[in-house]
Design a protein around this motif. Structure first.
Motif, PDB file in Angstrom:
ATOM      1  N   ARG A  10       0.730  -1.172   0.108  1.00 17.96           N
ATOM      2  CA  ARG A  10       0.010   0.088  -0.113  1.00 17.96           C
ATOM      3  C   ARG A  10       1.102   1.243   0.138  1.00 17.96           C
ATOM      4  O   ARG A  10       1.670   1.231   0.663  1.00 17.96           O
ATOM      5  CB  ARG A  10      -0.765   0.185   1.229  1.00 17.96           C
ATOM      6  CG  ARG A  10      -1.969  -0.932   1.306  1.00 17.96           C
ATOM      7  CD  ARG A  10      -2.815  -0.752   2.342  1.00 17.96           C
ATOM      8  NE  ARG A  10      -4.063  -1.868   2.213  1.00 17.96           N
ATOM      9  CZ  ARG A  10      -4.230  -2.405   3.427  1.00 17.96           C
ATOM     10  NH1 ARG A  10      -3.730  -2.408   4.569  1.00 17.96           N
ATOM     11  NH2 ARG A  10      -5.231  -3.466   3.301  1.00 17.96           N
ATOM     12  N   PHE A  12      -0.168   4.217   0.863  1.00 13.94           N
ATOM     13  CA  PHE A  12      -0.885   5.346   1.710  1.00 13.94           C
ATOM     14  C   PHE A  12      -1.093   4.878   3.001  1.00 13.94           C
ATOM     15  O   PHE A  12      -0.858   3.487   3.468  1.00 13.94           O
ATOM     16  CB  PHE A  12      -2.258   5.667   0.811  1.00 13.94           C
ATOM     17  CG  PHE A  12      -3.217   4.402   1.090  1.00 13.94           C
ATOM     18  CD1 PHE A  12      -4.075   4.256   2.147  1.00 13.94           C
ATOM     19  CD2 PHE A  12      -3.260   3.399  -0.085  1.00 13.94           C
ATOM     20  CE1 PHE A  12      -4.745   3.398   2.212  1.00 13.94           C
ATOM     21  CE2 PHE A  12      -4.383   2.388   0.172  1.00 13.94           C
ATOM     22  CZ  PHE A  12      -4.942   2.393   1.231  1.00 13.94           C
ATOM     23  N   THR A  39     -12.327   8.810  -3.370  1.00 14.52           N
ATOM     24  CA  THR A  39     -10.833   8.547  -3.850  1.00 14.52           C
ATOM     25  C   THR A  39     -10.209   9.886  -3.747  1.00 14.52           C
ATOM     26  O   THR A  39      -8.967  10.057  -3.539  1.00 14.52           O
ATOM     27  CB  THR A  39     -10.968   7.768  -5.108  1.00 14.52           C
ATOM     28  OG1 THR A  39     -11.831   8.574  -6.178  1.00 14.52           O
ATOM     29  CG2 THR A  39     -11.297   6.434  -5.047  1.00 14.52           C
ATOM     30  N   ILE A  44      -6.358   8.167  -3.046  1.00 13.29           N
ATOM     31  CA  ILE A  44      -6.100   6.906  -3.618  1.00 13.29           C
ATOM     32  C   ILE A  44      -6.900   6.645  -4.706  1.00 13.29           C
ATOM     33  O   ILE A  44      -8.108   7.484  -5.055  1.00 13.29           O
ATOM     34  CB  ILE A  44      -6.237   5.692  -2.478  1.00 13.29           C
ATOM     35  CG1 ILE A  44      -7.678   5.885  -2.045  1.00 13.29           C
ATOM     36  CG2 ILE A  44      -5.228   6.263  -1.153  1.00 13.29           C
ATOM     37  CD1 ILE A  44      -7.818   4.718  -0.934  1.00 13.29           C
ATOM     38  N   SER A  48      -7.238   0.621  -4.659  1.00 15.01           N
ATOM     39  CA  SER A  48      -6.672   0.767  -3.285  1.00 15.01           C
ATOM     40  C   SER A  48      -7.755   0.967  -2.487  1.00 15.01           C
ATOM     41  O   SER A  48      -7.700   0.096  -1.494  1.00 15.01           O
ATOM     42  CB  SER A  48      -6.007   1.776  -3.519  1.00 15.01           C
ATOM     43  OG  SER A  48      -4.748   1.591  -4.366  1.00 15.01           O
TER      44      SER A  48
END
Length: 207
Positions: A10, A12, A39, A44, A48
């Motif tokens: 990931r 983030f 988002t 993101i 994701s």
């Protein structure tokens, strides 16, 4: 032969993304907040979001849980920490005036505002259950006050709890309409003037 790494790490911070999602739902409500809104706010991509949180409804349910132990935890603390029912309700409303007008996040209560114009039955029911649980906690605290002799034995705990809930929900909406902290504190003070007073003990008997 080296094995191929599965999946991508990931890129983030999950907690930060969740806080941003909370603010989006808090500001706009559940129905008016789209996946593209989320988002964009969370920074993101949709893949994701789905990988980390599931669908929009699952993300919202997690947001509500986190809200309940962070920004929305004040009422529960007031009801359990104060020594009397009156002190608990007074603190609950006073702190709501502060929390609802805090400039660091959207105004009002997420659990109340997110239900506005909600057309998703499961989400609507989740939020209704949350609000009813809050009313139940207030009613339980009032009943404890009656049992302890703080309130008259004839007190209608259900009606009094609903009155407190109505004031709380009204303060949430008024904060979204621009009411200041001082104005909401005044509302809380007026609300407490209707709190039932216990009858003084009678000394002696009439002749």
């Amino acid at each position: 032969m080296a094995t191929k790494q599965r999946g991508r790490p990931r890129s983030f911070d999950r907690e930060t993304a969740l806080e941003k999602a909370m603010r989006a739902f808090w500001e706009n409500g559940y129905e008016a907040t789209s996946v593209s809104d989320l988002t964009r706010e969370m920074g993101i991509g949709a893949p994701s979001l789905y990988a980390a949180f599931g669908d929009k409804r699952s993300l919202f349910e997690e947001v509500v849980r986190v809200y309940g132990i962070t920004h929305g935890a004040g009422p529960g603390r007031a009801l359990t920490e104060e020594p009397t029912a009156r002190a608990a309700v007074e603190r609950l409303l006073r702190e709501a005036a502060d929390e609802f007008t805090d400039p660091d996040h959207p105004h009002g209560c997420l659990v109340i505002h997110a239900a506005t114009n909600c057309t998703t039955p499961e989400v609507e029911q989740t939020l209704r259950d949350q609000r009813n649980a809050s009313l139940g906690a207030i009613e339980d605290r009032i009943r404890q006050g009656v049992a302890a002799g703080e309130l008259p034995s004839r007190t209608d705990a259900t009606a009094l709890a609903r009155f407190v809930g109505a004031v709380f929900q009204g303060m949430s909406q008024q904060s979204r309409d621009g009411a200041s902290r001082a104005e909401l504190e005044a509302v809380a003070a007026v609300a407490m003037t209707v709190w039932p007073a216990n009858e003084p003990a009678l000394h002696g008997t009439r002749e």
